[in-house]
Each structure stands twice: as C-alpha cells, then as structure tokens.
Design a protein around this motif. Sequence first.
Motif, PDB file in Angstrom:
ATOM      1  N   ALA A   1       0.842  -1.195   0.000  1.00 48.71           N
ATOM      2  CA  ALA A   1       0.000   0.000   0.000  1.00 48.71           C
ATOM      3  C   ALA A   1       0.878   1.246   0.000  1.00 48.71           C
ATOM      4  CB  ALA A   1      -0.914   0.007   1.222  1.00 48.71           C
ATOM      5  N   ALA A   2       0.363   2.318  -0.577  1.00 50.01           N
ATOM      6  CA  ALA A   2       1.108   3.569  -0.608  1.00 50.01           C
ATOM      7  C   ALA A   2       1.191   4.174   0.778  1.00 50.01           C
ATOM      8  CB  ALA A   2       0.447   4.550  -1.568  1.00 50.01           C
ATOM      9  N   ALA A   3       2.396   4.594   1.183  1.00 48.72           N
ATOM     10  CA  ALA A   3       2.601   5.242   2.476  1.00 48.72           C
ATOM     11  C   ALA A   3       3.374   6.534   2.237  1.00 48.72           C
ATOM     12  CB  ALA A   3       3.392   4.322   3.419  1.00 48.72           C
ATOM     13  N   PRO A   4       3.043   7.586   2.953  1.00 51.70           N
ATOM     14  CA  PRO A   4       3.736   8.856   2.736  1.00 51.70           C
ATOM     15  C   PRO A   4       5.240   8.725   2.951  1.00 51.70           C
ATOM     16  CG  PRO A   4       1.787   9.152   4.103  1.00 51.70           C
ATOM     17  CD  PRO A   4       2.013   7.679   3.980  1.00 51.70           C
ATOM     18  N   ALA A   5       6.032   9.304   2.044  1.00 49.77           N
ATOM     19  CA  ALA A   5       7.485   9.265   2.183  1.00 49.77           C
ATOM     20  C   ALA A   5       7.917  10.185   3.306  1.00 49.77           C
ATOM     21  CB  ALA A   5       8.144   9.691   0.869  1.00 49.77           C
ATOM     22  N   ARG A   6       8.880   9.750   4.084  1.00 49.31           N
ATOM     23  CA  ARG A   6       9.413  10.578   5.158  1.00 49.31           C
ATOM     24  C   ARG A   6      10.306  11.656   4.570  1.00 49.31           C
ATOM     25  NH1 ARG A   6       9.423   9.478  10.356  1.00 49.31           N
ATOM     26  NH2 ARG A   6      11.486  10.393  10.608  1.00 49.31           N
ATOM     27  N   ALA A   7      10.283  12.806   5.215  1.00 49.39           N
ATOM     28  CA  ALA A   7      11.158  13.887   4.800  1.00 49.39           C
ATOM     29  C   ALA A   7      12.549  13.673   5.377  1.00 49.39           C
ATOM     30  CB  ALA A   7      10.604  15.230   5.281  1.00 49.39           C
ATOM     31  N   LEU A   8      13.555  14.237   4.722  1.00 47.54           N
ATOM     32  CA  LEU A   8      14.915  14.135   5.233  1.00 47.54           C
ATOM     33  C   LEU A   8      14.991  14.723   6.645  1.00 47.54           C
ATOM     34  CD1 LEU A   8      17.877  13.417   4.574  1.00 47.54           C
ATOM     35  CD2 LEU A   8      18.148  15.751   3.709  1.00 47.54           C
ATOM     36  N   ILE A   9      14.328  15.851   6.851  1.00 46.52           N
ATOM     37  CA  ILE A   9      14.168  16.415   8.198  1.00 46.52           C
ATOM     38  C   ILE A   9      12.678  16.364   8.490  1.00 46.52           C
ATOM     39  CG2 ILE A   9      14.488  18.440   9.672  1.00 46.52           C
ATOM     40  CD1 ILE A   9      16.758  19.299   7.885  1.00 46.52           C
ATOM     41  N   ASP A  10      12.246  15.322   9.201  1.00 46.97           N
ATOM     42  CA  ASP A  10      10.829  15.097   9.447  1.00 46.97           C
ATOM     43  C   ASP A  10      10.418  15.710  10.779  1.00 46.97           C
ATOM     44  OD1 ASP A  10       8.229  14.062   8.994  1.00 46.97           O
ATOM     45  OD2 ASP A  10       9.124  12.380   7.924  1.00 46.97           O
ATOM     46  N   ASP A  11       9.114  15.559  11.096  1.00 54.61           N
ATOM     47  CA  ASP A  11       8.608  16.137  12.343  1.00 54.61           C
ATOM     48  C   ASP A  11       9.358  15.620  13.561  1.00 54.61           C
ATOM     49  OD1 ASP A  11       6.765  17.524  10.881  1.00 54.61           O
ATOM     50  OD2 ASP A  11       5.123  16.113  11.241  1.00 54.61           O
ATOM     51  N   ASP A  12       9.687  14.331  13.557  1.00 57.02           N
ATOM     52  CA  ASP A  12      10.312  13.719  14.734  1.00 57.02           C
ATOM     53  C   ASP A  12      11.822  13.552  14.583  1.00 57.02           C
ATOM     54  OD1 ASP A  12      10.226  11.845  12.747  1.00 57.02           O
ATOM     55  OD2 ASP A  12       9.330  10.247  13.955  1.00 57.02           O
ATOM     56  N   THR A  13      12.424  14.143  13.557  1.00 57.45           N
ATOM     57  CA  THR A  13      13.876  14.057  13.395  1.00 57.45           C
ATOM     58  C   THR A  13      14.567  14.832  14.515  1.00 57.45           C
ATOM     59  OG1 THR A  13      13.649  13.918  10.990  1.00 57.45           O
ATOM     60  CG2 THR A  13      15.816  14.541  11.854  1.00 57.45           C
ATOM     61  N   PRO A  14      15.511  14.223  15.216  1.00 55.10           N
ATOM     62  CA  PRO A  14      16.195  14.940  16.300  1.00 55.10           C
ATOM     63  C   PRO A  14      16.936  16.171  15.773  1.00 55.10           C
ATOM     64  CG  PRO A  14      16.649  12.572  16.409  1.00 55.10           C
ATOM     65  CD  PRO A  14      15.965  12.825  15.105  1.00 55.10           C
ATOM     66  N   THR A  15      17.000  17.185  16.595  1.00 59.13           N
ATOM     67  CA  THR A  15      17.711  18.400  16.209  1.00 59.13           C
ATOM     68  C   THR A  15      19.192  18.094  15.999  1.00 59.13           C
ATOM     69  OG1 THR A  15      16.180  19.746  17.500  1.00 59.13           O
ATOM     70  CG2 THR A  15      18.289  20.751  16.895  1.00 59.13           C
ATOM     71  N   PRO A  16      19.771  18.461  14.832  1.00 58.07           N
ATOM     72  CA  PRO A  16      21.208  18.204  14.614  1.00 58.07           C
ATOM     73  C   PRO A  16      22.063  18.899  15.667  1.00 58.07           C
ATOM     74  CG  PRO A  16      20.106  18.871  12.580  1.00 58.07           C
ATOM     75  CD  PRO A  16      19.130  19.096  13.680  1.00 58.07           C
ATOM     76  N   ALA A  17      23.256  18.368  15.884  1.00 56.69           N
ATOM     77  CA  ALA A  17      24.128  18.914  16.929  1.00 56.69           C
ATOM     78  C   ALA A  17      24.438  20.386  16.702  1.00 56.69           C
ATOM     79  CB  ALA A  17      25.423  18.100  16.993  1.00 56.69           C
ATOM     80  N   HIS A  18      24.659  20.773  15.439  1.00 56.35           N
ATOM     81  CA  HIS A  18      25.020  22.171  15.166  1.00 56.35           C
ATOM     82  C   HIS A  18      23.843  23.121  15.349  1.00 56.35           C
ATOM     83  CE1 HIS A  18      23.228  21.027  11.273  1.00 56.35           C
ATOM     84  NE2 HIS A  18      22.941  22.308  11.143  1.00 56.35           N
ATOM     85  N   ALA A  19      22.614  22.584  15.439  1.00 59.14           N
ATOM     86  CA  ALA A  19      21.428  23.422  15.553  1.00 59.14           C
ATOM     87  C   ALA A  19      20.904  23.502  16.985  1.00 59.14           C
ATOM     88  CB  ALA A  19      20.327  22.890  14.634  1.00 59.14           C
ATOM     89  N   ARG A  20      21.685  23.015  17.927  1.00 57.93           N
ATOM     90  CA  ARG A  20      21.270  23.086  19.327  1.00 57.93           C
ATOM     91  C   ARG A  20      21.724  24.409  19.936  1.00 57.93           C
ATOM     92  NH1 ARG A  20      23.264  16.912  20.453  1.00 57.93           N
ATOM     93  NH2 ARG A  20      21.599  15.897  19.229  1.00 57.93           N
ATOM     94  N   ALA A  21      20.871  24.969  20.776  1.00 54.83           N
ATOM     95  CA  ALA A  21      21.106  26.296  21.322  1.00 54.83           C
ATOM     96  C   ALA A  21      22.370  26.348  22.158  1.00 54.83           C
ATOM     97  CB  ALA A  21      19.901  26.733  22.163  1.00 54.83           C
ATOM     98  N   SER A  22      23.168  27.390  21.945  1.00 51.32           N
ATOM     99  CA  SER A  22      24.399  27.616  22.703  1.00 51.32           C
ATOM    100  C   SER A  22      24.623  29.120  22.796  1.00 51.32           C
ATOM    101  CB  SER A  22      25.591  26.943  22.009  1.00 51.32           C
ATOM    102  OG  SER A  22      26.806  27.403  22.553  1.00 51.32           O
ATOM    103  N   ARG A  23      24.705  29.629  24.010  1.00 52.14           N
ATOM    104  CA  ARG A  23      24.905  31.065  24.189  1.00 52.14           C
ATOM    105  C   ARG A  23      26.239  31.516  23.604  1.00 52.14           C
ATOM    106  NH1 ARG A  23      24.032  33.315  30.125  1.00 52.14           N
ATOM    107  NH2 ARG A  23      21.976  32.474  29.596  1.00 52.14           N
TER     108      ARG A  23
END
Length: 422
Positions: A172-194
């Motif tokens: 059956a057809a299933a929606p393809a996941r995005a490279l950066i999907d809703d539940d994709t963890p935040t990449p290390a470089h995109a984590r907040a740092s003062r």
Amino acid sequence: MHAELVERRRWISERRFLHALNYCMVLPGPEAQQLATYIGWLMHRKWGGIVAGGLFVLPSLFVLIALSWIYLRFGDVPVIAGIFYGIKPAVTALVVHAAFRLGSRALRNRVMAAIALASFIAIFVFAVPFPVIVIAAAVIGIAGARWAPAWFAPPAAASHGAAGSTLDGSGAAAPARALIDDDTPTPAHARASRAQMLRVLMVGILVWGAAFGALAAWAGLHGTLTQMAAFFSKAALITFGGAYAVLPYVYQAAVDQFQWATATQMIDGLALGESTPGPLIMVVAFVGFVGGWTHAVLGPDALFAGGAVAASVVTFFTFLPSFIFILAGGPLIEATHGRLAFTAPLSAISAAVVGVIATLACFFAYHVFWPQGLAGYIDAVAVVIALLAAIALFRFKVGVVALLAVCGALGVLATWALPLLG
C-alpha cells in the motif's frame, strides 16, 4: 519553495517548514531569503546557510542590474514602454494571488481570519505602523496560547500524494518521510548555545562595521553610497513582514527623502522585481541602480558602473542582517519546535501579514487602474489584463515568467493598437 522542498524533494516536513517560515515572518527583513538561509543552515551548518542564502539572491542581482540598465537606457522606446504597461496589471494579480496563497495556509479558522481583517483595516484605514500590528498580533497569540489553544494550535501534518510516497510491506502507498521530518532529532550544530550565538553576533557586527567604515572612508559619510548603506541597514532591522510590507517604507525614502528614484520608476521597479528570479525584495537593487545612475556616484562617464556598484551595496547591506538573524537565532528556534507558546504568536503574525499584503494589493491596483487618481479615468485595458492574469494564476496555475511574458506582449499590442483605434 514549499512545492520544491516539502512536496517534491521532501527535504523538510510541512510542520518544520512552517515553523521556520513563522520565525522568518516575525524577523525584520526579507523572509524568503531568510527561509532559504534557515533551511540551508539546518541541513548543512553555517556554510550551508550562507550558500543557500547567497545563491538565493545573486542571480536576481545580476539580472536586475542588466534590466535596470535597459530600463534607464531604452525605457522611452515604445516596445519597452508597452511591456511595462502590460506587466503592471499582471503584478497586481500576482500580489492578490500571494495574499490568497498565504491566507489559505495561515487563515485556518475564524480567529485567524479576524486577525487578518483587523490588520487590513488597521493599516489601510488608520495607517497603523506595521511594527505595531506585529506586536498586537503577537500579544493576541500569546494570550490565545494560554486561554484558547485550540484556535492557535498548528495544523495537523498533511499527507502527501503518490508523487511523494513509497510502498510499505503490504504494497500500500505510504507517505514518504522527509529528510528532516517532524520527529527528526535536532542536529548537533542546531542546538542552542549562548557562546555560539555571541560568536555569530560579534562576527556579523564586525563584518558590517568594516564594510560601512570602508565605504564611508571612500565615498564620504554623506555620500550617496554611504547614505544607501545606512538606510538599507536600518530598513533591514526595523521593517517586518517581507517585501510587500517593506515597499511602502522604501518608497517613501527613495522618492521623497533621498530622491533616488521617481514614483513612476518605483512602480516600474516593482514590476521588474516580480519578473526576475529570487525574492521580491530585490527591487531594492533596482532602487540602488537608479540612484547610483542618476546621482552619478562614479562620475558622469561611468553611469552603468556607478549603478551596478550602488545596486551591490544596497543588496549587501539589506541582506547581511538576515544572515546574522538566522545563524545566531536558528538554534533557539529549533529548541521551540512544537511548543505552542512560541508557535501561537507566530501563527497570529502570519495571519496579520495576510491583511498587510491585501493592503498592498489595493494600493497597487489604485495606481495601475486609476493612473490619474480616482477623479481621472479608469484604465479598462489594464483591468482586463489584470483579470486575465488572475484567471491564469488561480484557474490554470500559470507560472510567473510565462504570465509576465504574455502580459508584456499584450501591453505592447495594446499600446500599438489603441492609437489606431482613436
């Protein structure tokens, strides 16, 4: 961008795209270029953001420099004048279509529609400054997140059709996941740092200071190029809502304050901006070129070079703050992904922007359809071209380039035929 990045290439999910878009909407400056920078940064770190944001701008800068030269050098030629005559009504239809496209995503319930209507009345009837509208919408969103969260919650993720789907184990057809999907963890470089934020801010301020200082030393503190650098730096910092909201502010300064361009040239510049690749805010490059040409910033024997230098200066100082905002603030925004307390005010601001764009559509229609004011005649040919352009956009989904090419040809035909008809 939504069609390419979310629907076709599946680089980023719908929710994360809208989350980034809402952040860019609340920032001062050009949100389209900021969104390109944000997605490039999220996928490929700082250099990804710089490459994505830079290449989003450079092609249209080169094209606008060439078109601005043609406009100033050959603008009185009947064919060129006819092309502009046909493009202006098409641009009116494009502004209406832009309001519709954003409204179809942002005005998902009665509360959002009411915010857009209030925004339209505030700016069109009472001339309320746009920053005040942004603040008011944000306050409504903050209150809504607390007292009426159902009205301000983000929409459910949309399922995609077969073009963006894969087959699961059952066939059956299933929606393809995005490279950066809703539940994709935040990449290390995109984590907040003062510390990281402070480094980006310091580098950005140093780059701006070095560029402005070098320009002031070369052209003088009160020279045309230095004035352009100062004004467009300010415009990038205090104007909200993208090109359609920025243009009235730029129009006032360029025409009334500094005399870089005339009112007619500004309207023609918007038509050129709509007809070129890249963000509409690139009309500022046209303003820079015309100002550099008319003020002969490199001397009367180098008008083209002076215009090109002025256009480049304006572009640099308009977009530099956007890179700083995204590279410094992106990690904080990623940390707020999915938090209603943050998304609600931005959703309200997006709704308010719909009202602002509708205001610009009315403003532009007034100048195109009544070229001599409401007391004068109505340009029936311009109205017909605008209606045809609207049908092409809404009914047949015609691309912008093809639309402007056809409307430009109709303008040439009209300017040739009308004198013959008396």
